[in-house]
Design an enzyme around this catalytic site. Structure first.
Site, PDB file in Angstrom:
ATOM      1  N   LYS A 283       0.885  -1.254  -0.195  1.00  0.00           N
ATOM      2  CA  LYS A 283      -0.028  -0.176   0.018  1.00  0.00           C
ATOM      3  C   LYS A 283       0.914   1.117  -0.005  1.00  0.00           C
ATOM      4  O   LYS A 283       1.902   1.190   0.566  1.00  0.00           O
ATOM      5  CB  LYS A 283      -1.008   0.002   1.303  1.00  0.00           C
ATOM      6  CG  LYS A 283      -1.885  -1.101   1.305  1.00  0.00           C
ATOM      7  CD  LYS A 283      -2.731  -1.050   2.718  1.00  0.00           C
ATOM      8  CE  LYS A 283      -3.803  -2.069   2.687  1.00  0.00           C
ATOM      9  NZ  LYS A 283      -4.901  -1.778   1.708  1.00  0.00           N
ATOM     10  N   ARG A 357     -10.268 -11.657   0.042  1.00  0.00           N
ATOM     11  CA  ARG A 357     -11.466 -12.636  -0.646  1.00  0.00           C
ATOM     12  C   ARG A 357     -10.435 -14.015  -0.464  1.00  0.00           C
ATOM     13  O   ARG A 357     -11.204 -14.988  -0.841  1.00  0.00           O
ATOM     14  CB  ARG A 357     -11.519 -11.865  -1.911  1.00  0.00           C
ATOM     15  CG  ARG A 357     -10.233 -11.793  -2.902  1.00  0.00           C
ATOM     16  CD  ARG A 357     -10.535 -10.855  -4.302  1.00  0.00           C
ATOM     17  NE  ARG A 357     -10.871  -9.843  -3.729  1.00  0.00           N
ATOM     18  CZ  ARG A 357     -11.002  -8.489  -4.689  1.00  0.00           C
ATOM     19  NH1 ARG A 357     -11.092  -8.814  -5.632  1.00  0.00           N
ATOM     20  NH2 ARG A 357     -11.270  -7.250  -4.188  1.00  0.00           N
TER      21      ARG A 357
END
Length: 509
Positions: A283, A357
Protein backbone atom coordinates in the site's frame (compact mmCIF):
# COMPACT_ATOMS: atom_id res chain seq x y z
CA UNK A 1 -18.92 -1.08 30.80
CA UNK A 2 -21.62 1.41 31.78
CA UNK A 3 -24.16 -0.08 34.20
CA UNK A 4 -27.78 0.20 33.05
CA UNK A 5 -30.79 0.38 35.40
CA UNK A 6 -34.49 1.24 35.22
CA UNK A 7 -36.51 3.46 37.56
CA UNK A 8 -39.99 4.91 37.98
CA UNK A 9 -38.90 7.33 40.73
CA UNK A 10 -39.34 11.09 40.54
CA UNK A 11 -36.49 12.84 38.72
CA UNK A 12 -36.09 15.45 41.44
CA UNK A 13 -35.30 12.91 44.17
CA UNK A 14 -32.63 10.88 42.41
CA UNK A 15 -29.03 11.48 43.34
CA UNK A 16 -26.92 11.77 40.20
CA UNK A 17 -24.38 13.99 38.49
CA UNK A 18 -26.87 15.01 35.82
CA UNK A 19 -30.38 14.58 34.46
CA UNK A 20 -30.64 14.13 30.70
CA UNK A 21 -33.72 15.44 28.89
CA UNK A 22 -34.65 15.48 25.24
CA UNK A 23 -35.33 18.52 23.13
CA UNK A 24 -36.67 18.47 19.58
CA UNK A 25 -36.45 20.92 16.73
CA UNK A 26 -39.86 22.52 16.26
CA UNK A 27 -41.13 24.93 13.61
CA UNK A 28 -40.88 27.87 16.01
CA UNK A 29 -37.97 26.78 18.16
CA UNK A 30 -36.94 23.98 20.53
CA UNK A 31 -39.63 21.76 22.03
CA UNK A 32 -39.19 19.75 25.24
CA UNK A 33 -39.59 16.05 24.46
CA UNK A 34 -41.77 13.59 26.40
CA UNK A 35 -40.16 12.19 29.51
CA UNK A 36 -39.00 15.58 30.74
CA UNK A 37 -42.37 16.87 31.97
CA UNK A 38 -41.33 16.97 35.63
CA UNK A 39 -38.11 18.78 34.82
CA UNK A 40 -39.91 21.31 32.64
CA UNK A 41 -42.51 21.90 35.36
CA UNK A 42 -39.74 22.68 37.85
CA UNK A 43 -38.61 25.44 35.47
CA UNK A 44 -42.23 26.74 35.50
CA UNK A 45 -42.69 25.44 31.97
CA UNK A 46 -39.94 27.67 30.64
CA UNK A 47 -37.31 25.02 29.83
CA UNK A 48 -37.73 25.35 26.04
CA UNK A 49 -37.34 29.12 26.23
CA UNK A 50 -34.27 28.88 28.44
CA UNK A 51 -32.66 26.42 26.05
CA UNK A 52 -33.40 28.66 23.08
CA UNK A 53 -31.77 31.56 24.93
CA UNK A 54 -28.71 29.38 25.41
CA UNK A 55 -28.57 28.73 21.68
CA UNK A 56 -30.16 25.28 21.59
CA UNK A 57 -32.29 24.36 18.59
CA UNK A 58 -33.07 20.68 19.24
CA UNK A 59 -30.91 19.56 16.33
CA UNK A 60 -29.73 15.96 16.35
CA UNK A 61 -26.85 15.35 18.74
CA UNK A 62 -26.78 18.91 20.07
CA UNK A 63 -25.91 19.03 23.79
CA UNK A 64 -26.72 21.94 26.12
CA UNK A 65 -25.96 22.01 29.85
CA UNK A 66 -27.66 24.21 32.44
CA UNK A 67 -28.08 24.30 36.24
CA UNK A 68 -30.85 22.11 37.63
CA UNK A 69 -33.99 23.73 39.02
CA UNK A 70 -34.40 24.29 42.75
CA UNK A 71 -35.16 21.12 44.70
CA UNK A 72 -33.36 18.67 42.39
CA UNK A 73 -30.59 16.54 43.86
CA UNK A 74 -28.74 16.35 40.52
CA UNK A 75 -26.86 19.63 39.96
CA UNK A 76 -26.98 19.71 36.15
CA UNK A 77 -29.57 19.25 33.41
CA UNK A 78 -28.24 18.05 30.07
CA UNK A 79 -30.53 18.70 27.12
CA UNK A 80 -29.77 16.55 24.08
CA UNK A 81 -31.18 17.17 20.62
CA UNK A 82 -33.45 14.56 19.07
CA UNK A 83 -33.83 16.23 15.70
CA UNK A 84 -37.09 17.36 14.12
CA UNK A 85 -40.37 16.95 15.98
CA UNK A 86 -42.05 13.82 14.55
CA UNK A 87 -44.81 14.57 12.07
CA UNK A 88 -47.01 11.77 13.39
CA UNK A 89 -48.05 10.92 16.96
CA UNK A 90 -44.97 12.54 18.55
CA UNK A 91 -43.10 9.22 18.46
CA UNK A 92 -39.39 9.48 17.85
CA UNK A 93 -37.66 6.79 15.81
CA UNK A 94 -35.60 4.17 17.57
CA UNK A 95 -32.46 5.49 15.90
CA UNK A 96 -33.17 9.08 17.01
CA UNK A 97 -33.44 7.85 20.60
CA UNK A 98 -30.34 5.69 20.29
CA UNK A 99 -28.23 8.52 18.90
CA UNK A 100 -29.46 11.05 21.47
CA UNK A 101 -28.65 8.70 24.32
CA UNK A 102 -25.22 8.12 22.84
CA UNK A 103 -24.48 11.83 22.44
CA UNK A 104 -25.54 12.48 26.03
CA UNK A 105 -23.40 9.64 27.37
CA UNK A 106 -20.35 10.94 25.52
CA UNK A 107 -20.95 14.46 26.87
CA UNK A 108 -21.04 13.08 30.40
CA UNK A 109 -17.59 11.45 30.36
CA UNK A 110 -16.15 11.82 33.85
CA UNK A 111 -19.53 11.57 35.59
CA UNK A 112 -20.41 8.65 37.81
CA UNK A 113 -24.18 8.57 37.35
CA UNK A 114 -26.74 10.13 35.04
CA UNK A 115 -30.52 9.91 34.99
CA UNK A 116 -31.99 9.80 31.49
CA UNK A 117 -35.49 11.35 31.31
CA UNK A 118 -35.87 10.68 27.59
CA UNK A 119 -38.99 9.48 25.74
CA UNK A 120 -40.00 5.95 26.74
CA UNK A 121 -43.33 4.59 25.60
CA UNK A 122 -42.57 0.88 25.83
CA UNK A 123 -39.87 -1.69 26.54
CA UNK A 124 -38.45 -1.32 23.03
CA UNK A 125 -37.71 2.36 23.69
CA UNK A 126 -35.96 1.44 26.92
CA UNK A 127 -33.85 -1.07 25.01
CA UNK A 128 -32.68 1.36 22.33
CA UNK A 129 -31.93 4.08 24.91
CA UNK A 130 -29.87 1.59 26.87
CA UNK A 131 -28.01 0.60 23.69
CA UNK A 132 -27.28 4.20 22.80
CA UNK A 133 -26.04 5.06 26.27
CA UNK A 134 -23.77 2.02 26.56
CA UNK A 135 -22.32 2.48 23.08
CA UNK A 136 -21.94 6.24 23.45
CA UNK A 137 -20.07 5.90 26.73
CA UNK A 138 -17.43 3.66 25.12
CA UNK A 139 -13.78 4.67 25.35
CA UNK A 140 -10.61 2.82 24.40
CA UNK A 141 -7.86 3.89 26.77
CA UNK A 142 -5.96 0.67 27.47
CA UNK A 143 -2.74 2.10 26.04
CA UNK A 144 -2.89 5.49 27.73
CA UNK A 145 -0.91 6.35 30.83
CA UNK A 146 -3.85 6.02 33.21
CA UNK A 147 -5.81 3.56 31.13
CA UNK A 148 -5.54 0.83 33.73
CA UNK A 149 -7.44 3.07 36.11
CA UNK A 150 -10.21 3.65 33.60
CA UNK A 151 -9.11 7.20 32.89
CA UNK A 152 -8.08 9.03 29.78
CA UNK A 153 -4.54 10.33 30.36
CA UNK A 154 -5.23 13.42 28.28
CA UNK A 155 -8.33 14.75 29.99
CA UNK A 156 -8.61 12.56 33.08
CA UNK A 157 -12.21 11.63 32.33
CA UNK A 158 -13.43 8.06 32.62
CA UNK A 159 -16.53 6.89 30.72
CA UNK A 160 -19.91 7.46 32.34
CA UNK A 161 -20.26 4.75 35.00
CA UNK A 162 -24.03 4.33 35.45
CA UNK A 163 -27.20 5.26 33.58
CA UNK A 164 -30.69 5.10 35.08
CA UNK A 165 -33.55 5.20 32.59
CA UNK A 166 -36.58 7.00 33.99
CA UNK A 167 -39.93 5.64 32.86
CA UNK A 168 -38.52 2.14 32.58
CA UNK A 169 -40.38 -0.42 34.69
CA UNK A 170 -37.77 -2.38 36.66
CA UNK A 171 -40.18 -5.22 37.59
CA UNK A 172 -41.81 -5.61 34.19
CA UNK A 173 -40.62 -8.71 32.33
CA UNK A 174 -40.55 -7.02 28.93
CA UNK A 175 -38.49 -4.10 30.23
CA UNK A 176 -36.07 -6.41 32.03
CA UNK A 177 -35.66 -8.48 28.88
CA UNK A 178 -35.01 -5.38 26.78
CA UNK A 179 -32.35 -4.20 29.21
CA UNK A 180 -30.72 -7.63 29.36
CA UNK A 181 -30.61 -7.80 25.57
CA UNK A 182 -29.13 -4.31 25.32
CA UNK A 183 -26.48 -5.19 27.89
CA UNK A 184 -25.41 -8.40 26.13
CA UNK A 185 -25.32 -6.89 22.65
CA UNK A 186 -23.50 -3.69 23.62
CA UNK A 187 -20.95 -5.45 25.80
CA UNK A 188 -20.02 -7.74 22.91
CA UNK A 189 -20.11 -4.92 20.37
CA UNK A 190 -17.79 -2.87 22.57
CA UNK A 191 -15.52 -5.91 22.86
CA UNK A 192 -15.39 -5.97 19.05
CA UNK A 193 -14.43 -2.28 19.14
CA UNK A 194 -11.65 -3.08 21.58
CA UNK A 195 -10.28 -5.75 19.25
CA UNK A 196 -10.40 -3.43 16.25
CA UNK A 197 -8.64 -0.66 18.17
CA UNK A 198 -5.91 -2.93 19.59
CA UNK A 199 -2.53 -2.32 17.90
CA UNK A 200 -1.40 -5.09 15.55
CA UNK A 201 1.72 -5.81 17.59
CA UNK A 202 -0.63 -7.09 20.29
CA UNK A 203 -3.49 -8.40 18.13
CA UNK A 204 -2.31 -10.96 15.58
CA UNK A 205 -3.89 -14.25 14.49
CA UNK A 206 -2.68 -16.32 17.43
CA UNK A 207 -3.66 -13.76 20.07
CA UNK A 208 -7.07 -13.18 18.43
CA UNK A 209 -7.64 -16.93 18.52
CA UNK A 210 -6.75 -16.93 22.22
CA UNK A 211 -9.37 -14.24 22.89
CA UNK A 212 -11.97 -16.33 21.08
CA UNK A 213 -10.98 -19.47 23.00
CA UNK A 214 -11.31 -17.69 26.36
CA UNK A 215 -14.72 -16.28 25.42
CA UNK A 216 -15.86 -19.71 24.32
CA UNK A 217 -15.02 -21.21 27.70
CA UNK A 218 -16.85 -18.39 29.47
CA UNK A 219 -20.06 -18.63 27.43
CA UNK A 220 -20.34 -22.31 26.55
CA UNK A 221 -19.21 -21.96 22.93
CA UNK A 222 -17.15 -24.71 21.36
CA UNK A 223 -13.98 -23.29 19.81
CA UNK A 224 -11.67 -25.02 17.34
CA UNK A 225 -8.43 -23.39 16.17
CA UNK A 226 -6.54 -24.53 13.09
CA UNK A 227 -2.87 -23.43 13.20
CA UNK A 228 -0.34 -23.42 10.35
CA UNK A 229 0.24 -27.16 10.48
CA UNK A 230 -3.48 -27.95 10.47
CA UNK A 231 -4.10 -25.43 7.67
CA UNK A 232 -1.31 -26.95 5.58
CA UNK A 233 -2.58 -30.47 6.18
CA UNK A 234 -6.09 -29.41 5.24
CA UNK A 235 -5.04 -27.59 2.08
CA UNK A 236 -6.17 -24.09 3.00
CA UNK A 237 -4.14 -22.40 0.28
CA UNK A 238 -5.90 -19.04 0.49
CA UNK A 239 -5.32 -18.44 4.20
CA UNK A 240 -1.79 -19.83 4.04
CA UNK A 241 -0.95 -17.79 0.95
CA UNK A 242 -2.00 -14.53 2.58
CA UNK A 243 -0.17 -15.29 5.81
CA UNK A 244 3.00 -16.61 4.15
CA UNK A 245 4.89 -13.33 4.41
CA UNK A 246 4.40 -12.79 8.13
CA UNK A 247 6.24 -14.12 11.15
CA UNK A 248 2.83 -14.30 12.83
CA UNK A 249 1.21 -17.42 11.43
CA UNK A 250 -2.41 -17.53 10.22
CA UNK A 251 -5.33 -19.21 11.95
CA UNK A 252 -8.83 -20.40 11.10
CA UNK A 253 -11.06 -20.25 14.16
CA UNK A 254 -14.44 -21.95 14.40
CA UNK A 255 -16.90 -20.91 17.11
CA UNK A 256 -19.97 -23.12 17.51
CA UNK A 257 -22.98 -22.05 19.54
CA UNK A 258 -25.68 -24.70 19.61
CA UNK A 259 -29.18 -24.57 21.07
CA UNK A 260 -31.04 -27.78 21.94
CA UNK A 261 -34.23 -26.18 20.57
CA UNK A 262 -32.73 -24.99 17.29
CA UNK A 263 -34.19 -25.98 13.94
CA UNK A 264 -32.05 -23.63 11.84
CA UNK A 265 -28.31 -23.11 11.41
CA UNK A 266 -26.59 -19.87 10.44
CA UNK A 267 -22.92 -19.55 9.53
CA UNK A 268 -21.12 -16.22 9.88
CA UNK A 269 -17.74 -15.81 8.19
CA UNK A 270 -15.44 -12.91 9.04
CA UNK A 271 -12.38 -11.47 7.31
CA UNK A 272 -9.66 -11.22 9.96
CA UNK A 273 -6.59 -9.56 8.47
CA UNK A 274 -5.04 -8.34 11.71
CA UNK A 275 -2.76 -6.03 9.74
CA UNK A 276 -2.81 -5.36 6.02
CA UNK A 277 0.33 -3.88 4.48
CA UNK A 278 -0.83 -4.96 1.04
CA UNK A 279 1.88 -7.61 0.92
CA UNK A 280 4.20 -7.44 -2.09
CA UNK A 281 1.60 -5.14 -3.69
CA UNK A 282 2.48 -2.70 -0.91
CA UNK A 283 0.00 0.00 0.00
CA UNK A 284 1.22 3.56 -0.62
CA UNK A 285 2.14 5.90 2.22
CA UNK A 286 -0.92 7.24 3.98
CA UNK A 287 -2.92 4.05 3.51
CA UNK A 288 -1.26 1.85 6.14
CA UNK A 289 -1.92 3.70 9.38
CA UNK A 290 -5.40 2.34 10.06
CA UNK A 291 -4.93 -1.15 8.65
CA UNK A 292 -5.25 -2.71 12.08
CA UNK A 293 -8.98 -2.42 11.36
CA UNK A 294 -8.88 -4.96 8.53
CA UNK A 295 -10.06 -7.64 10.94
CA UNK A 296 -13.33 -5.79 11.67
CA UNK A 297 -15.38 -8.48 9.90
CA UNK A 298 -13.95 -11.21 12.11
CA UNK A 299 -14.51 -9.02 15.18
CA UNK A 300 -18.16 -8.58 14.19
CA UNK A 301 -18.65 -12.32 13.67
CA UNK A 302 -16.98 -13.13 16.98
CA UNK A 303 -19.12 -10.60 18.87
CA UNK A 304 -22.33 -11.78 17.21
CA UNK A 305 -21.76 -15.45 18.07
CA UNK A 306 -21.00 -14.62 21.71
CA UNK A 307 -24.04 -12.33 21.91
CA UNK A 308 -26.25 -15.10 20.49
CA UNK A 309 -24.94 -17.46 23.16
CA UNK A 310 -25.50 -14.92 25.94
CA UNK A 311 -29.06 -14.32 24.74
CA UNK A 312 -29.74 -18.07 24.52
CA UNK A 313 -31.19 -17.76 21.02
CA UNK A 314 -32.89 -20.89 19.69
CA UNK A 315 -30.72 -21.13 16.60
CA UNK A 316 -27.38 -22.76 15.91
CA UNK A 317 -24.76 -20.17 14.98
CA UNK A 318 -21.29 -21.02 13.72
CA UNK A 319 -18.68 -18.30 13.38
CA UNK A 320 -15.61 -18.66 11.17
CA UNK A 321 -12.71 -16.25 11.74
CA UNK A 322 -10.26 -16.28 8.83
CA UNK A 323 -7.17 -14.75 10.47
CA UNK A 324 -3.90 -13.74 8.83
CA UNK A 325 -1.40 -10.90 8.73
CA UNK A 326 -0.59 -9.67 5.21
CA UNK A 327 3.08 -8.70 5.10
CA UNK A 328 5.85 -8.42 2.45
CA UNK A 329 8.91 -10.62 2.87
CA UNK A 330 11.00 -13.17 1.08
CA UNK A 331 8.39 -15.82 1.80
CA UNK A 332 5.37 -13.73 0.83
CA UNK A 333 2.99 -14.64 -1.98
CA UNK A 334 3.93 -12.79 -5.18
CA UNK A 335 1.75 -11.30 -7.91
CA UNK A 336 1.58 -14.07 -10.48
CA UNK A 337 1.61 -16.91 -7.96
CA UNK A 338 -1.15 -19.51 -8.13
CA UNK A 339 -2.77 -20.78 -4.95
CA UNK A 340 -4.75 -23.98 -4.64
CA UNK A 341 -7.69 -23.17 -2.38
CA UNK A 342 -9.39 -25.42 0.16
CA UNK A 343 -12.15 -26.06 -2.39
CA UNK A 344 -9.58 -27.41 -4.86
CA UNK A 345 -10.03 -24.44 -7.19
CA UNK A 346 -6.88 -22.56 -8.22
CA UNK A 347 -6.51 -18.78 -8.00
CA UNK A 348 -3.98 -16.63 -9.81
CA UNK A 349 -2.95 -13.82 -7.48
CA UNK A 350 -2.67 -10.67 -9.56
CA UNK A 351 -2.62 -8.32 -6.57
CA UNK A 352 -1.60 -9.39 -3.07
CA UNK A 353 -3.59 -6.48 -1.64
CA UNK A 354 -6.77 -8.26 -2.74
CA UNK A 355 -6.14 -10.70 0.09
CA UNK A 356 -9.39 -10.61 2.03
CA UNK A 357 -11.24 -12.53 -0.64
CA UNK A 358 -8.56 -15.24 -0.50
CA UNK A 359 -8.93 -15.98 3.21
CA UNK A 360 -12.72 -15.71 2.97
CA UNK A 361 -12.80 -18.14 0.06
CA UNK A 362 -11.30 -20.92 2.17
CA UNK A 363 -13.57 -20.15 5.12
CA UNK A 364 -16.70 -19.97 2.94
CA UNK A 365 -16.04 -23.37 1.42
CA UNK A 366 -15.35 -24.86 4.83
CA UNK A 367 -18.54 -23.32 6.21
CA UNK A 368 -20.46 -24.69 3.22
CA UNK A 369 -19.47 -28.27 4.11
CA UNK A 370 -21.79 -28.13 7.12
CA UNK A 371 -24.77 -27.25 4.89
CA UNK A 372 -26.08 -24.35 7.01
CA UNK A 373 -29.39 -22.75 6.11
CA UNK A 374 -27.54 -19.56 5.22
CA UNK A 375 -24.02 -18.12 5.18
CA UNK A 376 -23.27 -14.45 5.75
CA UNK A 377 -19.75 -13.15 5.38
CA UNK A 378 -18.59 -9.79 6.74
CA UNK A 379 -15.49 -7.99 5.54
CA UNK A 380 -13.72 -4.69 5.13
CA UNK A 381 -13.23 -5.86 1.59
CA UNK A 382 -12.94 -3.06 -0.96
CA UNK A 383 -12.17 0.61 -1.23
CA UNK A 384 -14.57 0.58 -4.16
CA UNK A 385 -17.47 0.09 -1.74
CA UNK A 386 -16.39 3.17 0.20
CA UNK A 387 -16.34 5.17 -3.03
CA UNK A 388 -19.82 3.89 -3.87
CA UNK A 389 -21.55 4.25 -0.48
CA UNK A 390 -19.39 6.51 1.67
CA UNK A 391 -18.14 6.03 5.21
CA UNK A 392 -21.37 5.14 7.02
CA UNK A 393 -23.10 2.59 4.80
CA UNK A 394 -22.19 -1.01 4.07
CA UNK A 395 -23.07 -2.84 0.89
CA UNK A 396 -25.09 -6.06 0.81
CA UNK A 397 -24.75 -8.61 -1.99
CA UNK A 398 -26.39 -12.02 -2.11
CA UNK A 399 -27.24 -14.96 -4.33
CA UNK A 400 -30.90 -14.56 -3.32
CA UNK A 401 -32.73 -11.25 -3.73
CA UNK A 402 -35.23 -11.92 -0.96
CA UNK A 403 -32.45 -12.76 1.47
CA UNK A 404 -30.58 -9.59 0.51
CA UNK A 405 -33.73 -7.56 1.17
CA UNK A 406 -34.24 -9.24 4.54
CA UNK A 407 -30.70 -8.31 5.59
CA UNK A 408 -31.12 -4.67 4.57
CA UNK A 409 -34.39 -4.51 6.51
CA UNK A 410 -32.80 -6.10 9.58
CA UNK A 411 -29.94 -3.60 9.43
CA UNK A 412 -32.38 -0.69 9.23
CA UNK A 413 -34.33 -2.08 12.18
CA UNK A 414 -31.28 -2.02 14.45
CA UNK A 415 -29.97 1.32 13.23
CA UNK A 416 -27.22 0.27 10.81
CA UNK A 417 -27.09 1.85 7.37
CA UNK A 418 -26.82 -0.57 4.45
CA UNK A 419 -27.65 -0.69 0.77
CA UNK A 420 -28.49 -3.58 -1.60
CA UNK A 421 -25.89 -4.09 -4.32
CA UNK A 422 -26.07 -6.29 -7.44
CA UNK A 423 -23.81 -9.11 -8.62
CA UNK A 424 -23.74 -8.50 -12.41
CA UNK A 425 -22.71 -11.70 -14.17
CA UNK A 426 -20.93 -9.81 -16.97
CA UNK A 427 -18.25 -8.76 -14.47
CA UNK A 428 -17.28 -12.38 -13.86
CA UNK A 429 -15.44 -12.66 -17.20
CA UNK A 430 -12.87 -10.09 -16.06
CA UNK A 431 -11.55 -12.63 -13.53
CA UNK A 432 -10.82 -15.28 -16.15
CA UNK A 433 -7.20 -16.42 -15.93
CA UNK A 434 -5.13 -18.16 -18.62
CA UNK A 435 -3.23 -19.96 -15.87
CA UNK A 436 -5.70 -20.79 -13.10
CA UNK A 437 -9.41 -21.37 -12.59
CA UNK A 438 -9.93 -17.74 -11.58
CA UNK A 439 -7.90 -14.60 -10.82
CA UNK A 440 -8.29 -12.59 -7.64
CA UNK A 441 -8.75 -9.37 -9.63
CA UNK A 442 -11.12 -8.34 -12.40
CA UNK A 443 -12.39 -5.10 -13.86
CA UNK A 444 -11.42 -2.00 -11.91
CA UNK A 445 -14.80 -0.33 -12.28
CA UNK A 446 -17.31 -2.02 -10.02
CA UNK A 447 -14.50 -3.49 -7.95
CA UNK A 448 -16.72 -4.08 -4.92
CA UNK A 449 -19.11 -6.13 -7.03
CA UNK A 450 -16.22 -8.04 -8.62
CA UNK A 451 -15.08 -9.03 -5.12
CA UNK A 452 -18.58 -10.26 -4.32
CA UNK A 453 -18.63 -12.35 -7.50
CA UNK A 454 -15.28 -13.88 -6.54
CA UNK A 455 -16.64 -14.92 -3.13
CA UNK A 456 -19.77 -16.37 -4.73
CA UNK A 457 -17.52 -18.88 -6.51
CA UNK A 458 -16.65 -20.44 -3.13
CA UNK A 459 -20.15 -20.86 -1.71
CA UNK A 460 -21.49 -24.40 -1.77
CA UNK A 461 -24.20 -25.23 -4.28
CA UNK A 462 -27.74 -24.58 -3.09
CA UNK A 463 -26.72 -22.56 -0.02
CA UNK A 464 -28.23 -19.14 0.55
CA UNK A 465 -25.42 -16.61 0.95
CA UNK A 466 -24.88 -12.92 1.51
CA UNK A 467 -21.80 -10.70 1.60
CA UNK A 468 -21.56 -7.55 3.74
CA UNK A 469 -18.79 -5.17 2.65
CA UNK A 470 -18.28 -2.96 5.71
CA UNK A 471 -15.15 -1.17 4.45
CA UNK A 472 -16.78 2.24 4.93
CA UNK A 473 -18.41 2.15 8.39
CA UNK A 474 -16.04 -0.27 10.15
CA UNK A 475 -13.54 2.38 11.24
CA UNK A 476 -14.43 6.02 11.90
CA UNK A 477 -11.48 8.29 11.17
CA UNK A 478 -13.43 11.50 11.78
CA UNK A 479 -14.92 12.80 15.02
CA UNK A 480 -17.45 10.86 17.11
CA UNK A 481 -21.17 11.28 16.47
CA UNK A 482 -24.24 9.92 18.20
CA UNK A 483 -23.18 6.62 19.79
CA UNK A 484 -20.36 6.09 17.26
CA UNK A 485 -16.83 6.71 18.57
CA UNK A 486 -13.70 7.56 16.67
CA UNK A 487 -11.89 4.37 15.68
CA UNK A 488 -13.44 0.91 15.59
CA UNK A 489 -17.23 1.00 15.40
CA UNK A 490 -18.37 -2.62 15.63
CA UNK A 491 -20.26 -2.30 12.35
CA UNK A 492 -22.54 -5.25 11.44
CA UNK A 493 -22.62 -6.77 14.93
CA UNK A 494 -26.19 -5.64 15.58
CA UNK A 495 -27.32 -6.73 12.12
CA UNK A 496 -25.90 -10.24 12.60
CA UNK A 497 -27.50 -10.57 16.03
CA UNK A 498 -30.85 -9.44 14.64
CA UNK A 499 -30.60 -11.96 11.81
CA UNK A 500 -29.97 -14.69 14.37
CA UNK A 501 -33.00 -13.55 16.38
CA UNK A 502 -35.21 -13.51 13.28
CA UNK A 503 -34.01 -16.97 12.29
CA UNK A 504 -34.70 -18.31 15.78
CA UNK A 505 -38.21 -16.89 15.60
CA UNK A 506 -38.79 -18.43 12.15
CA UNK A 507 -39.07 -15.01 10.52
CA UNK A 508 -36.04 -15.22 8.21
CA UNK A 509 -36.55 -17.63 5.36
Amino acid sequence: MTALTLSTAAASGLRADAIVVGVAKGAKGPVVAPGAEAVDKAYDGALAGILETLGASGGEGEVTKLPSPTGFKAPVVVAVGLGAVPEKDDTFSAEALRRAAGAAARALAGAKKAVFALPITDAADAGVLAEGAALGAYAFDAYKENGKNGKDAKNGKAPLVEVTLLGGKPRDAAYKAALARATAVTEELNRARDLINTPPNDLYPESFAAVATAAGKEHGIKVQVLDEKALEKGGYGGILGVGAGSAAGPRLVKLSYTSPKATKHLAFVGKGITYDSGGISLKPAGHNETMKCDMSGAAAVFAAVVAAARLGLEVNVTGWLALAENMPSGSATRPGDVLRMYSGKTVEVLNTDAEGRLVLADALWKASEEKPDAIIDVATLTGAMVLALGNRTFGVMANDDAFRTAIVEAAEEVGEESWPMPLPEHLRKGMDSPTADIANMGERMGGGLVAGLFLKEFVGEGITWAHLDIAGPAFNESGPFGYTPKGGTGSAVRTLVRLAELTAAGDLG
